[in-house]
Design a protein around this motif. Structure first.
Motif, PDB file in Angstrom:
ATOM      1  N   VAL A 122       0.865  -1.179   0.000  1.00 10.69           N
ATOM      2  CA  VAL A 122       0.000   0.000   0.000  1.00 10.69           C
ATOM      3  C   VAL A 122       0.900   1.227   0.000  1.00 10.69           C
ATOM      4  N   GLU A 123       0.356   2.346  -0.479  1.00 10.45           N
ATOM      5  CA  GLU A 123       1.102   3.598  -0.465  1.00 10.45           C
ATOM      6  C   GLU A 123       0.370   4.597   0.427  1.00 10.45           C
ATOM      7  N   LEU A 124       1.051   5.035   1.473  1.00 15.51           N
ATOM      8  CA  LEU A 124       0.491   5.987   2.434  1.00 15.51           C
ATOM      9  C   LEU A 124       1.603   6.896   2.948  1.00 15.51           C
ATOM     10  N   GLY A 125       1.298   8.178   3.101  1.00 13.40           N
ATOM     11  CA  GLY A 125       2.272   9.106   3.646  1.00 13.40           C
ATOM     12  C   GLY A 125       3.490   9.288   2.780  1.00 13.40           C
ATOM     13  N   GLY A 126       3.371   9.007   1.486  1.00 17.58           N
ATOM     14  CA  GLY A 126       4.516   9.120   0.595  1.00 17.58           C
ATOM     15  C   GLY A 126       5.452   7.929   0.650  1.00 17.58           C
ATOM     16  N   LEU A 127       5.057   6.865   1.343  1.00 15.47           N
ATOM     17  CA  LEU A 127       5.873   5.661   1.480  1.00 15.47           C
ATOM     18  C   LEU A 127       5.181   4.462   0.851  1.00 15.47           C
ATOM     19  N   LEU A 128       5.981   3.515   0.415  1.00 19.76           N
ATOM     20  CA  LEU A 128       5.486   2.197   0.026  1.00 19.76           C
ATOM     21  C   LEU A 128       5.649   1.279   1.236  1.00 19.76           C
ATOM     22  N   TRP A 129       4.538   0.671   1.667  1.00 19.42           N
ATOM     23  CA  TRP A 129       4.532  -0.248   2.790  1.00 19.42           C
ATOM     24  C   TRP A 129       4.231  -1.654   2.285  1.00 19.42           C
ATOM     25  N   CYS A 130       4.784  -2.657   2.944  1.00 22.05           N
ATOM     26  CA  CYS A 130       4.462  -4.033   2.562  1.00 22.05           C
ATOM     27  C   CYS A 130       4.082  -4.829   3.807  1.00 22.05           C
ATOM     28  N   TYR A 131       3.364  -5.907   3.579  1.00 21.90           N
ATOM     29  CA  TYR A 131       3.023  -6.841   4.648  1.00 21.90           C
ATOM     30  C   TYR A 131       3.674  -8.176   4.321  1.00 21.90           C
ATOM     31  N   MET A 132       4.487  -8.702   5.259  1.00 18.67           N
ATOM     32  CA  MET A 132       5.310  -9.873   5.003  1.00 18.67           C
ATOM     33  C   MET A 132       4.871 -11.092   5.802  1.00 18.67           C
ATOM     34  N   GLY A 133       3.728 -11.001   6.481  1.00 19.79           N
ATOM     35  CA  GLY A 133       3.288 -12.098   7.336  1.00 19.79           C
ATOM     36  C   GLY A 133       2.262 -13.002   6.681  1.00 19.79           C
ATOM     37  N   PRO A 134       1.630 -13.871   7.463  1.00 16.19           N
ATOM     38  CA  PRO A 134       0.620 -14.793   6.929  1.00 16.19           C
ATOM     39  C   PRO A 134      -0.538 -14.011   6.297  1.00 16.19           C
ATOM     40  N   PRO A 135      -0.956 -14.379   5.095  1.00 19.22           N
ATOM     41  CA  PRO A 135      -2.024 -13.627   4.408  1.00 19.22           C
ATOM     42  C   PRO A 135      -3.303 -13.495   5.223  1.00 19.22           C
ATOM     43  N   ASP A 136      -3.662 -14.521   5.966  1.00 17.25           N
ATOM     44  CA  ASP A 136      -4.926 -14.470   6.713  1.00 17.25           C
ATOM     45  C   ASP A 136      -4.829 -13.629   7.983  1.00 17.25           C
ATOM     46  N   LYS A 137      -3.640 -13.120   8.286  1.00 15.58           N
ATOM     47  CA  LYS A 137      -3.444 -12.271   9.466  1.00 15.58           C
ATOM     48  C   LYS A 137      -3.148 -10.818   9.089  1.00 15.58           C
ATOM     49  N   GLN A 138      -3.322 -10.465   7.830  1.00 12.54           N
ATOM     50  CA  GLN A 138      -2.967  -9.120   7.372  1.00 12.54           C
ATOM     51  C   GLN A 138      -3.819  -8.070   8.074  1.00 12.54           C
ATOM     52  N   PRO A 139      -3.173  -7.087   8.739  1.00 15.17           N
ATOM     53  CA  PRO A 139      -3.934  -6.053   9.456  1.00 15.17           C
ATOM     54  C   PRO A 139      -4.375  -4.932   8.523  1.00 15.17           C
ATOM     55  N   ALA A 140      -5.176  -4.020   9.061  1.00 17.53           N
ATOM     56  CA  ALA A 140      -5.552  -2.831   8.292  1.00 17.53           C
ATOM     57  C   ALA A 140      -4.306  -1.997   8.001  1.00 17.53           C
ATOM     58  N   PRO A 141      -4.313  -1.217   6.923  1.00 15.11           N
ATOM     59  CA  PRO A 141      -3.151  -0.391   6.587  1.00 15.11           C
ATOM     60  C   PRO A 141      -2.822   0.606   7.688  1.00 15.11           C
ATOM     61  N   PRO A 142      -1.595   1.126   7.706  1.00 11.62           N
ATOM     62  CA  PRO A 142      -1.184   2.094   8.731  1.00 11.62           C
ATOM     63  C   PRO A 142      -2.127   3.294   8.790  1.00 11.62           C
ATOM     64  N   ASN A 143      -2.385   3.754  10.024  1.00 12.30           N
ATOM     65  CA  ASN A 143      -3.279   4.886  10.220  1.00 12.30           C
ATOM     66  C   ASN A 143      -2.635   5.950  11.105  1.00 12.30           C
ATOM     67  N   LEU A 144      -1.314   6.003  11.111  1.00 13.74           N
ATOM     68  CA  LEU A 144      -0.615   7.051  11.839  1.00 13.74           C
ATOM     69  C   LEU A 144      -1.042   8.405  11.297  1.00 13.74           C
ATOM     70  N   GLU A 145      -1.073   9.404  12.165  1.00 15.81           N
ATOM     71  CA  GLU A 145      -1.615  10.706  11.767  1.00 15.81           C
ATOM     72  C   GLU A 145      -0.934  11.255  10.522  1.00 15.81           C
ATOM     73  N   LEU A 149      -2.235  12.755   6.153  1.00 15.98           N
ATOM     74  CA  LEU A 149      -2.190  14.180   5.824  1.00 15.98           C
ATOM     75  C   LEU A 149      -1.826  14.404   4.365  1.00 15.98           C
ATOM     76  N   PRO A 150      -2.158  15.575   3.812  1.00 11.48           N
ATOM     77  CA  PRO A 150      -1.715  15.894   2.447  1.00 11.48           C
ATOM     78  C   PRO A 150      -0.185  15.925   2.361  1.00 11.48           C
ATOM     79  N   ALA A 151       0.342  15.645   1.184  1.00 14.93           N
ATOM     80  CA  ALA A 151       1.793  15.606   0.987  1.00 14.93           C
ATOM     81  C   ALA A 151       2.453  16.925   1.374  1.00 14.93           C
TER      82      ALA A 151
END
Length: 424
Positions: A122-145, A149-151
């Protein structure tokens, strides 16, 4: 910290307790701008000991796959990014952004068994994030403040630190060192100068801590003497497993870090500045791009290795140290920190340390990580970072000595969207 605990906390490869724990959270990989163009150059990146390749396909979608072709192990860094996939330059085997083999020119029927590892992004906050764990345990995307925010409100940089992530992150948790290693530069650094808080920090190095354990990690209350009837409180947040939020100074922006293992001897240190309610000014952004405040100047463009590094003793200036222009003789907030953290060695000898009362938060963070890692190995779910628990803020505030800072923080820092920034 005994040998077993140290080994558990510092080893993060796949299959280790801490490595498996960290893979249950979204991991920042690189800046989205590093793969800005569809069919542009792919980028090598190493996370948690895994060598990966990031790219943007023809339709603009990001992908993160194993660096190596499943045919003969050639690095796909030398391949061609074209037509929604990476084609190996050696024999033309092609993979899409999900690691699926889509073409084997010499043997099309082999395609079904040629797939390589890939991770959701996923892309959030100008960063590319990845999830490397078990597919059935994937959490919601990051929601840090700052991710929401806008770029224009956010500036993010990353650098390589040549030490284990743990001793780097513990520097972010430790607020007491500000009274020492940073004390001679805070008055001149453009991201800190002019704040009244600096007077309290420099006057009182005997920080008293109150640590509050909560669902997302720890809230650290560092108390210094303020004015006659008040205390100055620096409220730092540590969010499981590697985020820190730094108390702001005066009118300057809020800040934070993420500490992510590259391998057991190196880590990515992410540095973030943001204003919740307004864009960063042109002057602020220029200072950040120049490596001021918590950011750095690079050794070479695109290297992400700081210009001040162990090969040049971090630019140490003994004259400046004697003249009290730089407490350790090193300039730059980040360099002042990572020079000392790297001096501990690639992995600190934890058995030799003698901790002090000011290390209480570090001890608690270690225990939480250790318990979660061992618990996961036994089937217990790790702490969840849901949307509500990530929306917290750090603060710097003067409070009457009779007030409870924990209750004050619960009312004002647990949902930053609806509160002013608390800073002096």
């Amino acid at each position: 910290m005994n040998k077993e605990m140290s080994e558990t906390l510092t080893r993060t490869a796949a299959g280790t307790p801490m490595g498996d724990l960290m893979r249950r959270y979204w991991v920042p990989v690189l800046l989205s701008s590093e793969i800005a163009q569809p069919d542009g150059p792919q980028v090598r990146v190493q996370i948690l000991g895994e060598k990966l390749l990031a790219f943007r396909d023809t339709e603009g979608r990001p992908g993160l796959i194993s660096e190596f072709c499943s045919h003969r192990g050639v690095s796909l860094y030398f391949g061609r990014n074209e037509e929604n996939g990476i084609r190996c330059a050696y024999h033309g085997v092609k993979f899409d952004r999900n690691g699926q083999c889509v073409d084997v020119p010499a043997s099309p029927q082999a395609c079904a068994r040629m797939h390589i590892k890939s991770y959701p992004c996923v892309e959030l906050g100008g960063l590319l994030w990845c999830y490397m764990g078990p597919p059935d345990k994937q959490p919601a995307p990051p929601n840090l403040e700052w991710c929401t925010l806008p770029a224009s409100h956010v500036f993010v940089s990353r650098r390589v630190q040549e030490s284990n992530y743990l001793q780097a992150m513990e520097g972010g948790i430790d607020t007491s060192h500000v009274s020492f290693v940073h004390s001679h530069e805070v008055d001149t650094d453009p991201m800190h100068k002019g704040a009244k808080a600096l007077d309290y920090i420099k006057a009182d190095g005997n920080v008293v801590f109150n640590i509050e354990k909560n669902p997302f990690g720890l809230t650290l209350f560092g108390r210094r003497n303020g004015d006659a009837d008040s205390y100055y409180w620096r409220v730092t947040q540590w969010l499981f497993p590697w985020f820190t939020l730094i108390p702001p100074f005066g009118e300057h922006s809020l800040a934070g870090h993420i500490w992510v293992p590259i391998d057991d001897h190196n880590c990515w240190a992410w540095s973030i500045n943001f204003h919740p309610g307004k864009p960063l000014s042109d002057e602020e952004r220029r200072h950040m791009e120049e490596g001021k405040g918590i950011h750095v100047e690079y050794e070479a463009p695109g290297s992400f290795r700081p210009k001040a590094n162990k090969d040049n003793d971090y630019g140490m200036d003994r004259v400046a140290q004697q003249e009290k222009r730089a407490y350790s003789g090193i300039f730059g907030f980040s360099a002042q920190d990572y020079s000392l953290q790297e001096s501990m060695g690639p992995i600190q000898d934890h058995a030799a340390e003698h901790l002090l009362p000011t290390d209480k938060a570090i001890v608690m963070a270690r225990r939480m990580l250790h318990e979660a890692a061992l618990g996961l190995a036994e089937g217990a779910e790790p702490p969840a970072l849901d949307a509500s628990t990530q929306r917290v803020r750090a603060a710097g505030v003067l409070l009457d000595r009779a007030l409870d800072p924990v209750e004050w923080a619960k009312e004002r820092l647990t949902d930053g969207r609806n509160q002013p920034v608390y800073s002096i």
